[in-house]
Design an enzyme around this catalytic site. Structure first.
Site, PDB file in Angstrom:
ATOM      1  N   ASN A 185     -37.836  -8.535 -18.180  1.00 35.86           N
ATOM      2  CA  ASN A 185     -38.724  -9.737 -17.630  1.00 35.86           C
ATOM      3  C   ASN A 185     -40.092  -9.106 -16.728  1.00 35.86           C
ATOM      4  OD1 ASN A 185     -37.640 -12.139 -18.145  1.00 35.86           O
ATOM      5  ND2 ASN A 185     -35.838 -11.527 -17.144  1.00 35.86           N
ATOM      6  N   HIS A 234     -38.884   1.837 -12.739  1.00 28.59           N
ATOM      7  CA  HIS A 234     -40.232   1.506 -13.659  1.00 28.59           C
ATOM      8  C   HIS A 234     -41.524   2.466 -13.263  1.00 28.59           C
ATOM      9  CE1 HIS A 234     -37.766  -1.977 -14.489  1.00 28.59           C
ATOM     10  NE2 HIS A 234     -37.576  -2.262 -13.337  1.00 28.59           N
ATOM     11  N   ALA A 238     -39.241  -7.278  -9.648  1.00 29.19           N
ATOM     12  CA  ALA A 238     -38.999  -5.674  -9.290  1.00 29.19           C
ATOM     13  C   ALA A 238     -40.036  -4.915  -9.396  1.00 29.19           C
ATOM     14  CB  ALA A 238     -37.542  -5.404 -10.257  1.00 29.19           C
TER      15      ALA A 238
END
Length: 274
Positions: free
Chosen positions: A196, A226, A127
């Site tokens: 992760n 993010h 991601a």
């Protein structure tokens, strides 16, 4: 299609959550050079039911038997069983696609095992974005700082060990709240199902002790976001990604697509990006 053709790389998938199912369906639909050969999941009956929905159903096998019929195994299972999945694959000299990169930190001896046996550990971008730029900037020691700021809907963070005493606070948030600030290693210990991506970023650059992470809960968000900020001798750059969630709010839809893109790249005559 000849499912035994030697030109095909046989793929086993361990874990049939949103990621595992999406990758399985892509392989079943036809991914050049690959062949879905088996699946594995904790609930064998559900896995068998899923397999029967494929164009060409495949066997449901225990995770530690995957190497009998797979050249490459995609791990998308809970991190608690990571070693049980990874070790047999790498001992047999097979390739392992790792989604639980945080668990890899706890079993770093697997990297040496892969070196000895000829296996490979492959960590997709998942991601996140910009791992290729971070890797390039890290060459010759030119990387000075890497910081990731993660903002997520509060519901996607529920159940994290770091927040066991703050569930009620998360449920009643009315404005963004900083929940954590520390290293990537500390982040994955406190948020094993959520961060992760921070470990993948750290492995691409400065390592888990020197990669800084902030985690925010934001009640106004409906996507996991993010932001990466990098300072290096060769460049300074910032990147942001807002991921559409899958059926599991902890996981973005793009994560499964990054696995599929990685598989394509491994077999492609033309490869784009570092």
């Amino acid at each position: 299609m000849d499912r035994t053709a030697h030109l095909h790389c046989r793929v086993g998938i361990v874990g049939l959550g949103p990621i595992g199912r999406a990758v399985a369906r892509a392989l079943d639909d036809g991914l050049d050079g690959y062949l879905l050969s088996a699946v594995s999941a904790a609930h064998r009956d559900r896995a068998a039911t899923f397999s029967r929905t494929l164009r060409v159903p495949v066997p449901v096998m225990p995770a530690d038997d995957m190497t009998t019929c797979a050249d490459l195994v995609v791990e998308c299972a809970p991190s608690a069983i990571f070693d049980d999945i990874a070790r047999p694959v790498l001992t047999a000299g097979r390739d392992l696609v790792v989604l639980s990169s945080g668990a890899l930190l706890e079993h770093w001896d697997l990297v040496e095992l892969a070196r000895r046996t000829g296996g490979r550990i492959l960590v997709p971008s998942g991601a996140l974005l910009g791992l290729d730029a971070v890797q390039a900037a890290a060459e010759c020691g030119g990387l000075r700082s890497v910081r990731m700021t993660t903002r997520k809907p509060a519901a996607s963070l529920l159940g994290a060990p770091y927040l066991t005493s703050r569930a009620e606070e998360l449920a009643t948030l009315t404005e963004p709240a900083l929940l954590f600030e520390g290293t990537a290693r500390e982040a994955i210990e406190g948020f094993p199902a959520n961060l992760n991506v921070a470990v993948a970023l750290s492995l691409a650059g400065l390592g888990p002790e020197r990669t800084s992470v902030e985690i925010w809960a934001d009640p106004d968000l409906d996507r996991n976001t993010h932001r990466i900020d990098v300072e290096a001798d060769s460049a300074s750059f910032s990147m942001t990604i807002a991921n559409v969630p899958s059926e599991n709010p902890k996981t973005g839809r793009i994560t499964a697509l990054s696995v599929i893109a990685l598989l394509r790249k491994l077999r492609a005559p033309l490869r784009i990006g570092t």
